[in-house]
Design a protein around this motif. Structure first.
Motif, PDB file in Angstrom:
ATOM      1  N   THR A 170       0.809  -1.232   0.000  1.00  0.00           N
ATOM      2  CA  THR A 170       0.000   0.000   0.000  1.00  0.00           C
ATOM      3  C   THR A 170       0.838   1.276   0.000  1.00  0.00           C
ATOM      4  OG1 THR A 170      -0.147  -0.132   2.411  1.00  0.00           O
ATOM      5  CG2 THR A 170      -1.969  -1.086   1.164  1.00  0.00           C
ATOM      6  N   ASP A 174      -3.262   6.599  -1.430  1.00  0.00           N
ATOM      7  CA  ASP A 174      -4.069   7.320  -0.442  1.00  0.00           C
ATOM      8  C   ASP A 174      -4.809   6.275   0.404  1.00  0.00           C
ATOM      9  OD1 ASP A 174      -6.966   6.952  -1.214  1.00  0.00           O
ATOM     10  OD2 ASP A 174      -6.172   7.697  -3.112  1.00  0.00           O
ATOM     11  N   PRO A 175      -5.319   6.688   1.601  1.00  0.00           N
ATOM     12  CA  PRO A 175      -5.880   5.697   2.531  1.00  0.00           C
ATOM     13  C   PRO A 175      -7.044   4.896   1.957  1.00  0.00           C
ATOM     14  CG  PRO A 175      -5.678   7.848   3.602  1.00  0.00           C
ATOM     15  CD  PRO A 175      -5.305   8.037   2.171  1.00  0.00           C
ATOM     16  N   ILE A 176      -7.834   5.540   1.074  1.00  0.00           N
ATOM     17  CA  ILE A 176      -8.998   4.830   0.527  1.00  0.00           C
ATOM     18  C   ILE A 176      -8.533   3.792  -0.485  1.00  0.00           C
ATOM     19  CG2 ILE A 176     -11.144   5.077  -0.789  1.00  0.00           C
ATOM     20  CD1 ILE A 176     -11.335   7.941   0.477  1.00  0.00           C
ATOM     21  N   MET A 177      -7.615   4.202  -1.387  1.00  0.00           N
ATOM     22  CA  MET A 177      -7.095   3.245  -2.366  1.00  0.00           C
ATOM     23  C   MET A 177      -6.334   2.127  -1.658  1.00  0.00           C
ATOM     24  SD  MET A 177      -7.039   2.124  -5.353  1.00  0.00           S
ATOM     25  CE  MET A 177      -7.828   3.394  -6.316  1.00  0.00           C
ATOM     26  N   GLN A 179      -7.028   0.870   1.210  1.00  0.00           N
ATOM     27  CA  GLN A 179      -8.005  -0.084   1.738  1.00  0.00           C
ATOM     28  C   GLN A 179      -8.596  -0.944   0.617  1.00  0.00           C
ATOM     29  OE1 GLN A 179      -8.143  -0.963   4.689  1.00  0.00           O
ATOM     30  NE2 GLN A 179      -9.942  -2.291   4.618  1.00  0.00           N
ATOM     31  N   VAL A 180      -8.796  -0.326  -0.565  1.00  0.00           N
ATOM     32  CA  VAL A 180      -9.295  -1.090  -1.721  1.00  0.00           C
ATOM     33  C   VAL A 180      -8.301  -2.207  -2.043  1.00  0.00           C
ATOM     34  CG1 VAL A 180      -9.733  -0.969  -4.212  1.00  0.00           C
ATOM     35  CG2 VAL A 180     -10.658   0.803  -2.696  1.00  0.00           C
ATOM     36  N   GLU A 183      -8.361  -4.988   0.561  1.00  0.00           N
ATOM     37  CA  GLU A 183      -9.520  -5.877   0.413  1.00  0.00           C
ATOM     38  C   GLU A 183      -9.356  -6.805  -0.782  1.00  0.00           C
ATOM     39  OE1 GLU A 183     -13.007  -3.359   0.562  1.00  0.00           O
ATOM     40  OE2 GLU A 183     -12.545  -2.752   2.619  1.00  0.00           O
ATOM     41  N   HIS A 204      -2.728  -0.246   9.209  1.00  0.00           N
ATOM     42  CA  HIS A 204      -4.087  -0.508   8.694  1.00  0.00           C
ATOM     43  C   HIS A 204      -4.042  -1.736   7.787  1.00  0.00           C
ATOM     44  CE1 HIS A 204      -5.693   3.196  10.250  1.00  0.00           C
ATOM     45  NE2 HIS A 204      -4.685   3.861   9.706  1.00  0.00           N
ATOM     46  N   SER A 205      -2.985  -1.786   6.980  1.00  0.00           N
ATOM     47  CA  SER A 205      -2.837  -2.901   6.056  1.00  0.00           C
ATOM     48  C   SER A 205      -2.668  -4.206   6.839  1.00  0.00           C
ATOM     49  CB  SER A 205      -1.638  -2.644   5.143  1.00  0.00           C
ATOM     50  OG  SER A 205      -1.545  -3.611   4.149  1.00  0.00           O
TER      51      SER A 205
END
Ligand SMILES: Nc1ncnc2c1ncn2[C@@H]1O[C@H](COP(=O)(O)OP(=O)(O)OP(=O)(O)O)[C@@H](O)[C@H]1O
Length: 257
Positions: A170, A174-177, A179-180, A183, A204-205
């Motif tokens: 990651t 950015d934080p949203i990408m 998280q994508v 997932e 987070h990862s």
């Protein structure tokens, strides 16, 4: 006894006077996801490269599916390498090849698949990471960093590997990408039933993708456990790293100005 996909014992590697790995012991259970954390320059990449066979350790043992791979002949190594998929830090796509050919590369050059069948597989893998067939015709330079990571993930899973290595998956997103991507990693690893070994600085990862976590410090694994227990490990080094504190037992080599 746990069924281990990767078992590392007493692994040592020095570069000149610098002892980077100093007796690493690591267990990666089959079909599970283990994330290694640790500061910059602690030897995470060197460890992964030893497992991949890209660096020869000075001593110690690495078993893959119970088979010793340290000191193995190149021809035997190649059979082991076929079990591996890899998502490199920075994606490492070939700029001169269209996206579909990047994804199909291992199928065409490694497995000898014909181009048409390999393209069909590549487009299916691109769809699995949320990219349409039109993206397959683009070149890597035409994609955003997040899309490049998806392509790199599609390439890593294209050969349906038994073990996938993720190096800082990651970083730079950015934080949203991020998280994508996390997932997608979980979805792709589960659907393959693969074993995953990752390196990350991103907590987070770790929480999103890991079943187990291990921390490397001064050339050894100093803590390992359930990923859920990383926030209450009872280990001062792990706590300092997870909380990102400057003060604590971890000494960062800082040169005076
Ligand atoms: N081929 C090499 N020759 C000499 N030294 C090397 C080589 N590869 C790695 N090192 C050294 O080994 C140490 C560990 O490097 P490594 O890349 O494994 O760190 P890392 O934990 O992955 O760091 P980061 O999180 O910053 O990527 C570093 O001091 C590095 O300079």
């Amino acid at each position: 006894m746990t069924d281990l996909k990767i078992k590392v014992r007493g692994l040592k590697k020095a570069f000149g006077a610098k002892q980077v790995l100093n007796g690493v012991d690591l267990d990666v259970p089959r079909g599970q996801s283990l994330v290694i954390i640790g500061g910059s320059g602690t030897g995470k990449s060197v460890l992964i490269k030893c497992i991949l066979g890209l660096i020869e350790p000075d001593s110690g043992s690495i078993e893959i599916d119970g088979q010793e791979v340290v000191g193995m002949k190149t021809s035997q190594r190649e059979d082991i390498m076929r079990k591996f998929g890899m998502l490199f830090q920075g994606s490492a796509l070939f700029d001169s090849l269209p996206v579909w050919e990047n994804v199909a590369f291992g199928l065409i050059s490694g497995r000898g698949m014909d181009r048409k069948s390999a393209k069909d597989v590549a487009l299916r893998k691109l769809a699995a990471v949320g990219l349409g067939a039109e993206v397959g015709e683009l070149f890597p330079a035409e994609l955003s960093g997040g899309m490049q990571k998806r392509v790199a993930l599609a390439r890593a899973i294209a050969v349906e590997p038994e073990i996938i290595f993720f190096d800082e998956p990651t970083t730079g997103l950015d934080p949203i990408m991020a998280q994508v991507i996390n997932e997608l990693i979980v979805k792709c690893v589960r659907s393959l039933g693969a074993t995953a070994l990752s390196i990350t600085h991103d907590m987070h990862s770790l929480r999103a993708i890991a079943d187990h976590a291990a921390m490397i410090y001064e050339g050894r694994i100093i803590w390992s456990g359930d990923a859920k227990s990383v926030d209450h490990s009872g280990n001062a080094h792990v706590e300092q790293f997870v909380q990102g504190r400057a003060e604590g037992p971890i000494r960062m080599p800082v040169r005076p100005l």
